[in-house]
Structures are given as structure tokens and as C-alpha cells.
Design a protein around this motif. Structure first.
Motif, PDB file in Angstrom:
ATOM      1  N   LEU A  46      56.685 119.672  46.124  1.00  0.00           N
ATOM      2  CA  LEU A  46      56.384 120.349  47.394  1.00  0.00           C
ATOM      3  C   LEU A  46      55.231 121.319  47.194  1.00  0.00           C
ATOM      4  O   LEU A  46      55.209 122.074  46.220  1.00  0.00           O
ATOM      5  N   LYS A  47      54.297 121.332  48.149  1.00  0.00           N
ATOM      6  CA  LYS A  47      53.130 122.209  48.053  1.00  0.00           C
ATOM      7  C   LYS A  47      52.763 122.705  49.439  1.00  0.00           C
ATOM      8  O   LYS A  47      52.914 121.981  50.426  1.00  0.00           O
ATOM      9  N   GLY A  48      52.296 123.930  49.516  1.00  0.00           N
ATOM     10  CA  GLY A  48      51.853 124.496  50.787  1.00  0.00           C
ATOM     11  C   GLY A  48      53.015 124.738  51.726  1.00  0.00           C
ATOM     12  O   GLY A  48      54.049 125.258  51.347  1.00  0.00           O
ATOM     13  N   GLU A  49      52.851 124.325  52.977  1.00  0.00           N
ATOM     14  CA  GLU A  49      53.906 124.530  53.969  1.00  0.00           C
ATOM     15  C   GLU A  49      54.960 123.424  53.939  1.00  0.00           C
ATOM     16  O   GLU A  49      56.040 123.601  54.488  1.00  0.00           O
ATOM     17  N   ALA A  50      54.655 122.292  53.329  1.00  0.00           N
ATOM     18  CA  ALA A  50      55.586 121.164  53.187  1.00  0.00           C
ATOM     19  C   ALA A  50      56.274 120.865  54.522  1.00  0.00           C
ATOM     20  O   ALA A  50      57.481 120.986  54.663  1.00  0.00           O
ATOM     21  N   LEU A  51      55.474 120.474  55.497  1.00  0.00           N
ATOM     22  CA  LEU A  51      55.969 120.294  56.859  1.00  0.00           C
ATOM     23  C   LEU A  51      57.056 119.226  56.983  1.00  0.00           C
ATOM     24  O   LEU A  51      57.930 119.331  57.836  1.00  0.00           O
ATOM     25  N   ALA A  52      57.038 118.218  56.140  1.00  0.00           N
ATOM     26  CA  ALA A  52      58.025 117.137  56.234  1.00  0.00           C
ATOM     27  C   ALA A  52      59.165 117.304  55.237  1.00  0.00           C
ATOM     28  O   ALA A  52      59.877 116.353  54.945  1.00  0.00           O
ATOM     29  N   MET A  53      59.349 118.510  54.730  1.00  0.00           N
ATOM     30  CA  MET A  53      60.339 118.747  53.676  1.00  0.00           C
ATOM     31  C   MET A  53      61.754 118.364  54.101  1.00  0.00           C
ATOM     32  O   MET A  53      62.472 117.703  53.361  1.00  0.00           O
ATOM     33  N   GLU A  54      62.164 118.759  55.298  1.00  0.00           N
ATOM     34  CA  GLU A  54      63.533 118.471  55.735  1.00  0.00           C
ATOM     35  C   GLU A  54      63.777 116.971  55.851  1.00  0.00           C
ATOM     36  O   GLU A  54      64.823 116.473  55.425  1.00  0.00           O
ATOM     37  N   ALA A  55      62.826 116.242  56.393  1.00  0.00           N
ATOM     38  CA  ALA A  55      62.972 114.783  56.511  1.00  0.00           C
ATOM     39  C   ALA A  55      62.990 114.130  55.136  1.00  0.00           C
ATOM     40  O   ALA A  55      63.771 113.192  54.893  1.00  0.00           O
ATOM     41  N   ASP A  56      62.158 114.634  54.222  1.00  0.00           N
ATOM     42  CA  ASP A  56      62.125 114.079  52.870  1.00  0.00           C
ATOM     43  C   ASP A  56      63.440 114.332  52.140  1.00  0.00           C
ATOM     44  O   ASP A  56      63.956 113.450  51.449  1.00  0.00           O
ATOM     45  N   VAL A  57      63.986 115.524  52.283  1.00  0.00           N
ATOM     46  CA  VAL A  57      65.269 115.844  51.641  1.00  0.00           C
ATOM     47  C   VAL A  57      66.384 114.993  52.254  1.00  0.00           C
ATOM     48  O   VAL A  57      67.262 114.508  51.545  1.00  0.00           O
ATOM     49  N   ARG A  58      66.336 114.789  53.554  1.00  0.00           N
ATOM     50  CA  ARG A  58      67.332 113.936  54.213  1.00  0.00           C
ATOM     51  C   ARG A  58      67.269 112.513  53.647  1.00  0.00           C
ATOM     52  O   ARG A  58      68.305 111.897  53.392  1.00  0.00           O
ATOM     53  N   GLU A  59      66.072 111.997  53.444  1.00  0.00           N
ATOM     54  CA  GLU A  59      65.918 110.654  52.878  1.00  0.00           C
ATOM     55  C   GLU A  59      66.418 110.607  51.434  1.00  0.00           C
ATOM     56  O   GLU A  59      67.068 109.649  51.022  1.00  0.00           O
ATOM     57  N   LEU A  60      66.127 111.652  50.669  1.00  0.00           N
ATOM     58  CA  LEU A  60      66.626 111.697  49.289  1.00  0.00           C
ATOM     59  C   LEU A  60      68.149 111.776  49.256  1.00  0.00           C
ATOM     60  O   LEU A  60      68.785 111.193  48.378  1.00  0.00           O
TER      61      LEU A  60
END
Length: 109
Positions: A46-60
């Protein structure tokens, strides 16, 4: 008419027997379950604001469900303070998940 009734009865009997055999075979093959894979890491840099972080964590999380024993690592590679707080919240909320800095990532691996 009797022939039609016999045919329907035979068909339903065959379907019922097939269903019972299918259920028993599925239960027998599922007894062992999936073995846990120790040390399997799912790393999300993750870098910067990581705008898609929640969706990425959900996929993981979805992938982790099919890989018993897998651990999710959220690698902080320069997150903003707000994004870092969100990443820490997501890591705390999930089981087998952690937020690590980029320097500590090598120690985890």
C-alpha cells in the motif's frame, strides 16, 4: 397410463438414489477437509492514499477463505496518516491479518 406412472416412479427413484449417493460421496470426500498451508502470506503493498484498499482487503479475505492458514499482510510502503489509520483498522478487524512497515516485511517473510 400405468406405463406413464411406472416411468415417472422409476425416474424419481433414480434421481433420489443418485442424490443420496452424491451426498454420501461428498461427505466422505470432505471429511479430511483442506490442510492448512503454514507460512502462506498474502501481501498487499500500500502506498499513498491507497484508494482501493478496502476492496483489495475484501478480495484477499475471500481468497484467504479458500486457503486455510494463510495470513494477510498489509505492507505500508508510504501511506498517508489517514490511510495508515484505515489500514490499521482493517488489520485489527481481520483475523490472521497484520499491518507491517516495508522494512519489517522482510522479517515477516
Amino acid at each position: 397410463m400405468l406405463l406413464l406412472q411406472d416411468g415417472v416412479l422409476a425416474f424419481l427413484s433414480a434421481v433420489g438414489l443418485t442424490t443420496i449417493v452424491w451426498a454420501l460421496a461428498g461427505a466422505a470426500l470432505r471429511i479430511g477437509g483442506r490442510p492448512a498451508i503454514p507460512g502462506l502470506l498474502l501481501v498487499l503493498p500500500l502506498k499513498g492514499e491507497a484508494l482501493a484498499m478496502e476492496a483489495d482487503v475484501r478480495e484477499l479475505r475471500r481468497v484467504q477463505g479458500s486457503l486455510p492458514g494463510a495470513k494477510i499482510l498489509l505492507a505500508d510502503c508510504g501511506l498517508t496518516p489517514d490511510a495508515q489509520a484505515l489500514a490499521q483498522y482493517l488489520a485489527d478487524r481481520e483475523k490472521n491479518a497484520a499491518l507491517v512497515s516495508a522494512g519489517d516485511l522482510a522479517a515477516e517473510i
